[in-house]
Design a protein around this motif. Structure first.
Motif, PDB file in Angstrom:
ATOM      1  N   ARG A  11       0.833  -1.201   0.000  1.00 28.19           N
ATOM      2  CA  ARG A  11       0.000   0.000   0.000  1.00 28.19           C
ATOM      3  C   ARG A  11       0.874   1.260   0.000  1.00 28.19           C
ATOM      4  NH1 ARG A  11      -2.225  -1.006   4.363  1.00 28.19           N
ATOM      5  NH2 ARG A  11      -3.825  -2.401   3.525  1.00 28.19           N
ATOM      6  N   ILE A  14       2.709   1.655  -3.571  1.00 31.39           N
ATOM      7  CA  ILE A  14       1.882   2.249  -4.619  1.00 31.39           C
ATOM      8  C   ILE A  14       1.556   3.696  -4.282  1.00 31.39           C
ATOM      9  CG2 ILE A  14      -0.335   2.114  -5.810  1.00 31.39           C
ATOM     10  CD1 ILE A  14       1.705  -0.029  -6.604  1.00 31.39           C
ATOM     11  N   LEU A  18       2.167   7.000  -6.574  1.00 28.27           N
ATOM     12  CA  LEU A  18       1.041   7.843  -6.980  1.00 28.27           C
ATOM     13  C   LEU A  18       1.305   9.305  -6.632  1.00 28.27           C
ATOM     14  CD1 LEU A  18      -2.021   5.618  -6.000  1.00 28.27           C
ATOM     15  CD2 LEU A  18      -1.380   6.332  -8.317  1.00 28.27           C
ATOM     16  N   ARG A  27       0.053   8.574 -14.186  1.00 26.36           N
ATOM     17  CA  ARG A  27      -0.727   8.268 -12.982  1.00 26.36           C
ATOM     18  C   ARG A  27      -1.900   7.347 -13.331  1.00 26.36           C
ATOM     19  NH1 ARG A  27      -1.729  10.469  -7.798  1.00 26.36           N
ATOM     20  NH2 ARG A  27      -3.824   9.929  -7.044  1.00 26.36           N
ATOM     21  N   GLY A  28      -2.584   7.659 -14.416  1.00 29.26           N
ATOM     22  CA  GLY A  28      -3.716   6.844 -14.825  1.00 29.26           C
ATOM     23  C   GLY A  28      -3.311   5.412 -15.125  1.00 29.26           C
ATOM     24  N   LEU A  30      -0.853   3.769 -13.773  1.00 32.05           N
ATOM     25  CA  LEU A  30      -0.583   3.084 -12.512  1.00 32.05           C
ATOM     26  C   LEU A  30      -1.892   2.684 -11.832  1.00 32.05           C
ATOM     27  CD1 LEU A  30       1.291   2.066 -10.328  1.00 32.05           C
ATOM     28  CD2 LEU A  30       1.452   4.394  -9.431  1.00 32.05           C
ATOM     29  N   GLU A  31      -2.866   3.561 -11.887  1.00 29.50           N
ATOM     30  CA  GLU A  31      -4.157   3.265 -11.270  1.00 29.50           C
ATOM     31  C   GLU A  31      -4.882   2.137 -11.989  1.00 29.50           C
ATOM     32  OE1 GLU A  31      -5.306   7.689  -9.509  1.00 29.50           O
ATOM     33  OE2 GLU A  31      -5.852   7.169 -11.567  1.00 29.50           O
ATOM     34  N   ARG A  32      -4.766   2.092 -13.314  1.00 28.23           N
ATOM     35  CA  ARG A  32      -5.480   1.082 -14.101  1.00 28.23           C
ATOM     36  C   ARG A  32      -4.679  -0.194 -14.308  1.00 28.23           C
ATOM     37  NH1 ARG A  32      -5.717   5.484 -17.483  1.00 28.23           N
ATOM     38  NH2 ARG A  32      -4.413   4.355 -18.975  1.00 28.23           N
ATOM     39  N   HIS A  34      -1.931  -1.564 -12.586  1.00 28.13           N
ATOM     40  CA  HIS A  34      -1.392  -2.371 -11.489  1.00 28.13           C
ATOM     41  C   HIS A  34      -2.531  -3.184 -10.883  1.00 28.13           C
ATOM     42  CE1 HIS A  34       1.725  -3.398  -8.597  1.00 28.13           C
ATOM     43  NE2 HIS A  34       0.820  -3.265  -7.641  1.00 28.13           N
ATOM     44  N   GLN A  35      -2.748  -4.357 -11.458  1.00 27.24           N
ATOM     45  CA  GLN A  35      -3.901  -5.161 -11.093  1.00 27.24           C
ATOM     46  C   GLN A  35      -3.477  -6.529 -10.562  1.00 27.24           C
ATOM     47  OE1 GLN A  35      -6.927  -3.855 -10.943  1.00 27.24           O
ATOM     48  NE2 GLN A  35      -6.182  -1.895 -11.750  1.00 27.24           N
TER      49      GLN A  35
END
Length: 227
Positions: A11, A14, A18, A27-28, A30-32, A34-35
């Motif tokens: 946590r 990441i 961010l 940034r987008g 990384l948000e989308r 990193h799954q």
């Protein structure tokens, strides 16, 4: 290390990245991006092996030969080393790939190699089902660039070097080869080879269906990580 420690460290890992990517596609992505597959790799392979995320960058942006942005799953940047790590699922990287996408992927990897990056790929199925194999492969690669943070056992070092020996000998190795390479006795050589068999790295091979094992072959898929 406990799952709780991993969750907290992940946590923060990441979150720190961010913060550095305040807006835009970096940034987008990384948000989308990193799954599940990327988190599984960190939990089952990277974290047990390294114990931290130092010098590791998720969804790392590089430029391909066309000048277009490409985001690698991870980049390990400890200094002068630039290592890109990809987690590849069968459906997205093989089954659903057309000829044009296949050519683009090979061209991108070749270009990045020429630009000084080392690229390694792990199959999602191996990360999920054989994380110990992925850990050993990753340790072999990282070990080429830096000394171990903690003292490695003699057996661990010998096993890693035995795999390199098997690769140099076109995929198979005999007990006698291990004896001569390490200057050890026959029992030690066989014990090392059997240990590698139990870990899924080598497969015993006999002659004319006899019970006596005469050589040990690299398990299917091992060489793929070194190509």
């Amino acid at each position: 290390m406990s799952l709780l420690l991993f969750e907290d460290a992940h946590r923060q890992f990441i979150g720190d990245h961010l913060v550095k990517r305040t807006s835009g596609e970096r940034r987008g992505r990384l948000e989308r991006g990193h799954q599940h597959a990327e988190i599984l790799f960190l939990r089952k392979v990277w974290w047990p092996l390294r114990g931290d995320f130092s010098k590791l960058h998720p969804e790392y942006e590089v430029t391909d030969w066309r000048g277009r942005s490409y985001f690698a799953d991870f980049a390990w940047l400890p200094g002068y080393i630039r290592l890109l790590i990809e987690i590849k699922g069968y459906s997205s990287h093989v089954r659903d790939m057309d000829r044009n996408k296949y050519c683009n992927e090979l061209n991108r990897e070749t270009f990045l190699q020429a630009m000084g990056y080392r690229i390694i790929s792990f199959a999602y199925d191996d990360v999920e089902q054989r994380p110990e194999l992925c850990m050993t492969l990753l340790q072999m690669i990282l070990g080429r660039y830096q000394a171990a943070d903690a003292p490695a056992s003699r057996l661990q070092l010998m096993e890693q070097e035995t795999i390199r020996l098997a690769i140099c000998l076109t995929g198979s190795v005999r007990p006698r080869d291990v004896e001569q390479h390490f200057d050890v006795d026959y029992k030690t050589a066989v014990r090392t080879l059997r240990s590698l068999c139990s870990k899924g790295w080598l497969l015993p091979s006999s002659r004319d269906n006899q019970e006596r094992v005469v050589r040990y072959e690299l398990a299917h898929g091992v060489l793929d990580y070194f190509n």
